[in-house]
Design a protein around this motif. Structure first.
Motif, mmCIF file in Angstrom:
data_model
loop_
_atom_site.group_PDB
_atom_site.id
_atom_site.type_symbol
_atom_site.label_atom_id
_atom_site.label_comp_id
_atom_site.label_asym_id
_atom_site.label_seq_id
_atom_site.Cartn_x
_atom_site.Cartn_y
_atom_site.Cartn_z
ATOM 1 N N LYS A 230 49.967 -24.281 -43.451
ATOM 2 C CA LYS A 230 51.348 -24.219 -43.921
ATOM 3 C C LYS A 230 51.970 -25.609 -43.957
ATOM 4 N N GLY A 231 51.472 -26.492 -43.114
ATOM 5 C CA GLY A 231 51.988 -27.851 -43.094
ATOM 6 C C GLY A 231 51.689 -28.632 -44.361
ATOM 7 N N GLN A 232 50.586 -28.294 -45.039
ATOM 8 C CA GLN A 232 50.210 -28.997 -46.268
ATOM 9 C C GLN A 232 50.948 -28.438 -47.486
ATOM 10 N N PRO A 239 48.865 -25.210 -57.984
ATOM 11 C CA PRO A 239 48.779 -24.437 -59.230
ATOM 12 C C PRO A 239 49.637 -25.015 -60.351
ATOM 13 N N ASP A 240 50.845 -25.490 -60.042
ATOM 14 C CA ASP A 240 51.723 -26.076 -61.066
ATOM 15 C C ASP A 240 51.117 -27.350 -61.649
ATOM 16 N N ILE A 241 50.560 -28.187 -60.778
ATOM 17 C CA ILE A 241 49.932 -29.432 -61.245
ATOM 18 C C ILE A 241 48.746 -29.120 -62.152
ATOM 19 N N ALA A 242 47.908 -28.189 -61.710
ATOM 20 C CA ALA A 242 46.717 -27.829 -62.489
ATOM 21 C C ALA A 242 47.094 -27.272 -63.863
ATOM 22 N N LYS A 243 48.129 -26.444 -63.900
ATOM 23 C CA LYS A 243 48.593 -25.860 -65.166
ATOM 24 C C LYS A 243 49.071 -26.942 -66.121
ATOM 25 N N SER A 244 49.851 -27.878 -65.595
ATOM 26 C CA SER A 244 50.426 -28.934 -66.428
ATOM 27 C C SER A 244 49.361 -29.889 -66.953
ATOM 28 N N ILE A 262 46.802 -17.755 -48.877
ATOM 29 C CA ILE A 262 48.040 -17.906 -49.657
ATOM 30 C C ILE A 262 47.771 -18.751 -50.892
ATOM 31 N N LEU A 263 46.985 -19.818 -50.711
ATOM 32 C CA LEU A 263 46.630 -20.677 -51.839
ATOM 33 C C LEU A 263 45.805 -19.909 -52.869
ATOM 34 N N ARG A 264 44.849 -19.123 -52.391
ATOM 35 C CA ARG A 264 44.022 -18.319 -53.316
ATOM 36 C C ARG A 264 44.889 -17.365 -54.138
ATOM 37 N N LYS A 269 47.560 -15.671 -59.060
ATOM 38 C CA LYS A 269 48.808 -15.225 -59.676
ATOM 39 C C LYS A 269 49.135 -16.053 -60.918
ATOM 40 N N GLU A 270 48.912 -17.369 -60.830
ATOM 41 C CA GLU A 270 49.212 -18.263 -61.955
ATOM 42 C C GLU A 270 48.084 -18.308 -62.982
ATOM 43 N N ASN A 271 46.957 -17.640 -62.641
ATOM 44 C CA ASN A 271 45.801 -17.572 -63.549
ATOM 45 C C ASN A 271 45.323 -18.974 -63.962
ATOM 46 N N VAL A 272 45.172 -19.833 -62.950
ATOM 47 C CA VAL A 272 44.738 -21.214 -63.198
ATOM 48 C C VAL A 272 43.215 -21.297 -63.086
ATOM 49 N N LYS A 273 42.599 -21.963 -64.063
ATOM 50 C CA LYS A 273 41.139 -21.999 -64.120
ATOM 51 C C LYS A 273 40.542 -23.359 -63.722
ATOM 52 N N ASN A 274 41.368 -24.381 -63.616
ATOM 53 C CA ASN A 274 40.824 -25.731 -63.357
ATOM 54 C C ASN A 274 41.025 -26.165 -61.903
ATOM 55 N N ILE A 275 40.872 -25.198 -60.997
ATOM 56 C CA ILE A 275 40.912 -25.486 -59.557
ATOM 57 C C ILE A 275 39.660 -24.912 -58.907
ATOM 58 N N GLN A 276 38.996 -25.709 -58.096
ATOM 59 C CA GLN A 276 37.840 -25.237 -57.321
ATOM 60 C C GLN A 276 38.172 -25.295 -55.834
ATOM 61 N N LEU A 277 37.975 -24.174 -55.130
ATOM 62 C CA LEU A 277 38.142 -24.140 -53.682
ATOM 63 C C LEU A 277 36.761 -24.166 -53.041
#
Length: 400
Positions: A230-232, A239-244, A262-264, A269-277
């Protein structure tokens, strides 16, 4: 002289606490006399559920003996971690009592290891030294104040009282951020004899190969490696950065923590495809990810307590000679501006500004001389040697 060194994290566990503790123990080994003994009391690797590696219960390296205590796995929640530490506390205290040390040391982020050191020293009627890696009273109260101001104030009062008792009674105190000193001074604690020895650059990252961002690279990689709590607040901005940025950028996040789910959910929710966990990895494998990355990213939530911290990740990133984009406030933001010219800072949560800085990072020029200057100034082995020297002087003063 027999010394007990309490640290909840120690290699092969990973994380800032583990890397600091092992460097400190090595420096103690160089500074103490040949017939001195250091007993490191730690837990078996437990920081991340996805990185549970095996280690020996007892290891002996000349004057240093490492005792590892088995603790139950935790889910990352506050109560789960508290239970895990309570088990460690019970066995660590009993082991320390049997060892009958002449002096005690505790390195502590969430205050609990400092409490363990204080209680053990009080029971044995011995002196102790605290290496303070966080301000627990402010951090925990800020988190609770977001839900209930009254509860937050009560919690702050309780833990600040504990911090005062522990730090005022210590033979010596070190802090990893100069931002901590003003907080404790404002709360009536005498810090005139305190030390400031921060985290630093580990030898693994000295002379790291520097290369320019490839302008023609189809997909550029932005990397975050570290705790996901939660601190990070990564779920509020990634998700917003990846979308933009779109498909021309891939964001890789390596780590684990209490806010990973929560991050997952936020990414889904934002349906972002350019993030790898990706799960946590050891230093050797992490180095490869660093080599492949074009931009390094870090972010802390907009909480008052975080304006005083100096994340250890800053030192690691700075040694790599790559553009750094950081969502930070306060002392850490000022530290980056003054010491790392290839780092760009934005206000936590400001995804639009973060995106602009990422796009502008192509024009950042980084020289080996600038990186070497930072590494030379903040080499961890040198910092820990200085801290160990001050600690030995502190121990000698107690003998008089």
């Amino acid at each position: 002289m027999k010394i007990v060194f309490f640290t909840f994290y120690f290699p092969p566990d990973i994380g800032a606490g583990a890397f600091r503790s092992v460097a400190f123990s090595k420096s103690l080994k160089r500074k103490l006399k040949d017939d001195d003994k250091v007993h490191v009391i730690t837990a078996h690797p437990n920081r991340y559920k996805a990185h549970r590696v095996k280690a020996k219960d007892i290891e002996i390296d000349e004057m240093i003996t490492i005792h590892r205590i088995n603790v139950p796995a935790h889910s990352g929640t506050m109560f789960s971690q508290a239970y895990t530490f309570c088990v460690f506390f019970f066995y660590a205290f009993n082991l320390c009592r049997k060892l009958k040390p002449d002096f005690l040391i505790g390195t502590s982020s969430r205050l609990m290891t400092a409490i363990l050191t204080w209680i053990s020293a009080s029971f044995l009627k011995k002196r102790y030294f605290i290496d303070m890696r966080d301000i627990f009273s402010e951090t925990i109260s800020d988190i609770f104040m977001q839900k209930n101001r009254m509860i937050g104030l009560i919690i702050k009062h309780i833990f600040l009282k504990l911090e005062k008792w522990i730090l005022s009674s210590a033979a010596g105190v070190n802090v990893v951020s100069e931002g901590f000193i003003k907080y404790f001074e404002n709360n009536g604690i005498d810090t005139s004899n305190w030390f400031f020895f921060p985290n630093g650059v580990d030898e693994d990252f000295v002379d790291f190969p520097i290369h320019d961002i490839e302008q023609k690279k189809k997909v550029k990689t932005i990397l975050y490696a570290g705790n996901i709590g939660k601190g990070q607040g990564l779920e509020k901005i990634i998700p917003d950065i990846a979308k933009s940025l779109g498909s021309e950028y891939l964001i890789k996040i390596i780590g684990d923590g209490g806010a990973i789910s929560i991050l997952r959910e936020s990414i889904k929710k934002e349906n972002v495809k350019n993030i790898q966990l990706l799960p946590p990895v050891g230093r050797h494998e992490l180095t490869q990810y660093y080599l492949e990355a074009d931009i390094l990213f870090l972010h802390l939530n907009n909480i008052p307590a975080f304006k005083r911290v100096l994340p250890s990740k800053i030192f690691e990133y700075a040694a790599l000679g790559k553009p750094i984009i950081g969502g930070l406030n306060g002392y850490s933001a000022e530290f980056m501006r003054q010491n790392i010219p290839y780092a760009q800072v934005f206000s936590p949560g400001d995804s639009k500004r973060a995106v602009k800085l990422i796009l502008d990072s192509n024009s950042i020029e980084i020289s080996r001389d600038i990186v070497n200057k930072f590494v030379s100034k903040y080499l961890r082995v040198s910092i820990m040697d200085e801290l160990a020297h001050e600690l030995v002087l502190c121990i000698d003063d107690q003998k008089k």
